[in-house]
Design a protein around this motif. Structure first.
Motif, short mmCIF file in Angstrom:
data_model
loop_
_atom_site.label_atom_id
_atom_site.label_comp_id
_atom_site.label_asym_id
_atom_site.label_seq_id
_atom_site.Cartn_x
_atom_site.Cartn_y
_atom_site.Cartn_z
N LEU A 80 0.81 -1.22 0.00
CA LEU A 80 0.00 0.00 0.00
C LEU A 80 0.84 1.27 0.00
N ILE A 81 2.18 1.12 0.00
CA ILE A 81 3.06 2.29 0.06
C ILE A 81 2.76 3.33 -1.04
N PRO A 82 2.60 2.94 -2.31
CA PRO A 82 2.33 3.96 -3.33
C PRO A 82 1.05 4.76 -3.06
N ALA A 83 -0.02 4.08 -2.65
CA ALA A 83 -1.28 4.78 -2.39
C ALA A 83 -1.17 5.69 -1.17
N ILE A 84 -0.48 5.20 -0.12
CA ILE A 84 -0.31 6.01 1.08
C ILE A 84 0.55 7.23 0.77
N LYS A 85 1.61 7.03 -0.01
CA LYS A 85 2.50 8.14 -0.38
C LYS A 85 1.74 9.18 -1.18
N GLY A 124 1.55 12.40 0.79
CA GLY A 124 2.63 13.20 0.26
C GLY A 124 3.92 13.13 1.06
N ILE A 125 4.32 11.93 1.46
CA ILE A 125 5.53 11.77 2.28
C ILE A 125 6.61 11.03 1.49
N SER A 126 7.87 11.14 1.95
CA SER A 126 9.02 10.61 1.22
C SER A 126 9.22 9.13 1.45
N ASP A 127 10.08 8.51 0.60
CA ASP A 127 10.45 7.11 0.79
C ASP A 127 11.11 6.91 2.15
N SER A 128 11.95 7.87 2.56
CA SER A 128 12.65 7.72 3.84
C SER A 128 11.67 7.64 5.00
N LEU A 129 10.65 8.51 5.00
CA LEU A 129 9.67 8.50 6.09
C LEU A 129 8.82 7.24 6.04
N LEU A 130 8.45 6.81 4.83
CA LEU A 130 7.70 5.56 4.71
C LEU A 130 8.53 4.38 5.20
N GLY A 131 9.84 4.41 4.93
CA GLY A 131 10.73 3.37 5.43
C GLY A 131 10.78 3.35 6.94
N LEU A 132 10.76 4.54 7.56
CA LEU A 132 10.76 4.61 9.03
C LEU A 132 9.47 4.05 9.61
#
Length: 446
Positions: free
Chosen positions: A48-53, A57-65
Motif C-alpha cells: 500500500l506504500i504507493p497509495a499512502i505516499k 505526500g511523504i518521502s520514501d525515507s519516512l515511509l521506510g521509518l
C-alpha cells in the motif's frame, strides 16, 4: 468439556504428544492460521506504500521509518515481556490477547487521517504481534517430540508466506477495488474470531512442563537473557538471521516498489507476482527444510543448523540475478508472460525460508521447557534489532541518495548492495552449526 480441558484432564499426566495426533494437528493448523494473519497484517503496509505516499505526500525515507522502526521498536520492546508472561502465566491467553490487539490496531491503520496517526497505529500493531510467535513456538515444542519438532515448526514458519500472499495479493486486490483503507480494515477482521478460538480451545500447560525453580518462581528477565546469550550456537543463530534480514526485511518492505518502478508492474501485478512467487518458494522451503533437518541430523547434530547456512550462502548469487535482470525480461508459457523476477522470487523465497523451522527447533532443544517462549523471543528481538530496524530505513535512505544519479533504478541498486549481507548471515550460521553439538552436550550434562 472443551478441547483444552479434555487435553488436560483426560490424558494421563506427562502423556506424550503422539497419543493425541488429532488435537496436535488441530493446534498446529490453528497456530498456522493465526500466524499467517499476523504476517498478512505486517506485509500489507508494503503493497500500500504507493497509495499512502500519494495521499499523504511523504518521502520514501519516512515511509521506510514507518514500515521499519515505526513497527519494529514496539515489536522488539514487547517481545520478551510477552514471552515471560507466556512462560509464567498462559501461552493461549497471551496469544488471544495479542491477536485481539494487533487486529484492532490494523483496523486503526485504515482509519488514520495523517502520517502521524498511521505511525502510531503501526506502533500498536507491533505491540500486538510481539505476543504471537514466541508462545506459538513454545506450544508446538510441548506438543511435538524432537523427532518431528523441526517439521512442525517448519509448517508454522510457512505462515510467514501464507501471510505474505494474503497481505500482498489480497491487500492489492482490495485496495484496487475499494482503496487502501479498506484493505487494512478487511484484513483486520479475522483476527477477532481466531483470538476467541485459541482462548477457548488452545492447550493448557501440562504440570510436568513446570519444574521446581522455573515458571513463576524461575530466573528473572535479565538472568534469562544472559543465560540464553551465553549459549554460543543460539547467539550465532540470532546474529546470523539478523544480519541476513537486514536485506530480508528491506526486501519485504521495498520489493513491491522495485517490481513497480523497475519492471513496470501495476500494484495488483506486483502484489500477485511477488506474493505468489514468495509464497510458493517460502512455503516449500519452510516445510521441506524442517522435514529435511529431522532426517539429516540423524547423521550428525550439526545438520540442524548447517542446512540453513548453505541456503543463506546460496541466496547471494540468486539475488545477483534478481537485481540485474532487465525490466520486462521473462518467459512465455502458454500465452502467459511470466516475469523473470517472479521466477527468481520463488527460488529466493525457498532459500530465505530454510532457517526458521530448524532454528526455532534448535532453540527449543537448548533450553528448559518453561523457558522456550523466552528463548524464541530473544531470537526474535535480536533478529529484529539487527534486521528490521536497519533494513527498510537504510534501503529507503540509499535509494533517496542514488535517485539524482539513477532515477527510478535507485531502488534496484540499493537492494543489490544490501544483498551482500546474505553471505555474512550464512557464515555466521555455519559457525553456529559447529558449536551446536557441543552446546547440546553441555545441556545434557546439567
Amino acid at each position: 468439556m472443551g478441547i483444552s480441558e479434555m487435553t488436560e484432564t483426560s490424558a494421563p499426566q506427562g502423556a506424550k504428544p503422539a497419543e493425541r495426533p488429532p488435537y496436535r494437528l488441530y493446534v498446529l493448523l490453528l497456530l498456522l492460521l493465526l500466524n499467517s494473519l499476523s504476517y498478512a497484517d505486517r506485509h500489507l503496509f508494503s503493497i500500500l506504500i504507493p497509495a499512502i505516499k500519494a495521499e499523504f505526500g511523504i518521502s520514501d525515507s519516512l515511509l521506510g521509518l514507518i514500515g521499519g522502526p515505526g513497527f519494529i521498536v514496539s515489536y522488539v520492546l514487547c517481545s520478551m515481556p510477552f514471552a515471560c508472561l507466556a512462560d509464567r502465566w498462559s501461552r493461549r491467553g497471551v496469544l488471544a490477547l495479542a491477536a485481539t490487539l494487533w487486529s484492532a490496531a490494523t483496523a486503526a491503520c485504515g482509519a488514520a487521517g495523517n502520517a502521524v496517526q498511521l505511525a502510531l497505529a503501526r506502533f500498536v500493531v507491533g505491540i500486538g504481534e510481539a505476543g504471537g510467535l514466541p508462545p506459538s513456538q513454545s506450544v508446538l515444542a510441548s506438543l511435538y517430540g524432537e523427532d518431528r519438532r523441526s517439521a512442525a515448526m517448519g509448517v508454522l514458519a510457512s505462515g510467514t508466506y501464507f501471510g505474505l500472499i494474503l497481505g500482498l495479493l489480497g491487500g492489492a486486490a482490495i485496495a484496487a477495488q475499494w482503496g487502501w483503507r479498506a484493505a487494512f480494515l478487511i484484513l483486520a477482521l479475522p483476527g477477532f474470531p481466531l483470538a476467541l478460538l485459541i482462548w477457548f480451545t488452545g492447550p493448557r500447560r501440562r504440570p510436568h512442563e513446570l519444574r521446581p525453580g522455573t515458571g513463576r518462581d524461575g530466573p528473572g528477565f535479565w538472568t534469562s537473557v544472559r543465560m540464553f546469550w551465553n549459549i554460543k550456537s543460539l547467539r550465532l543463530v540470532a546474529l546470523g538471521v539478523g544480519t541476513f534480514n537486514i536485506f530480508g526485511y528491506a526486501g519485504a518492505v521495498w520489493m513491491p516498489a522495485y517490481f513497480m518502478r523497475s519492471h513496470g508492474m501495476s500494484v495488483v501485478e506486483a502484489g500477485a507476482w511477488l506474493g505468489v512467487g514468495s509464497a510458493i518458494g517460502g512455503i516449500t522451503g519452510s516445510i521441506a527444510s524442517g522435514a529435511m533437518v529431522d532426517r539429516l541430523r540423524r547423521r550428525g547434530e550439526h545438520w540442524q543448523l548447517r542446512l540453513p547456512a548453505i541456503a543463506f550462502l546460496l541466496s547471494f548469487p540468486q539475488n545477483i540475478f534478481m537485481f540485474t535482470m532487465p525490466g520486462g525480461a521473462g518467459i512465455a508459457l502458454g500465452g502467459l508472460h511470466i516475469p523473470g523476477v517472479a521466477l527468481m522470487t520463488v527460488l529466493g523465497g525457498f532459500l530465505a525460508a530454510c532457517w526458521a523451522g530448524p532454528s526455532f527447533s534448535a532453540a527449543a532443544r537448548l533450553v528448559a521447557p518453561s523457558q522456550r517462549a523466552q528463548a524464541t523471543a530473544m531470537l526474535v528481538v535480536i533478529i529484529n534489532i539487527i534486521g528490521s530496524m536497519i533494513g527498510p530505513s537504510l534501503s529507503g535512505f540509499v535509494s533517496d541518495l542514488l535517485t539524482a544519479r539513477l532515477g527510478g533504478e535507485s531502488l534496484r541498486v540499493s537492494l543489490l548492495i544490501m544483498s551482500l549481507l546474505t553471505v555474512a548471515g550464512g557464515l555466521l550460521f555455519w559457525r553456529a552449526s559447529v558449536h551446536y553439538p557441543r552446546d547440546l552436550g553441555a545441556r545434557d550434562t546439567i
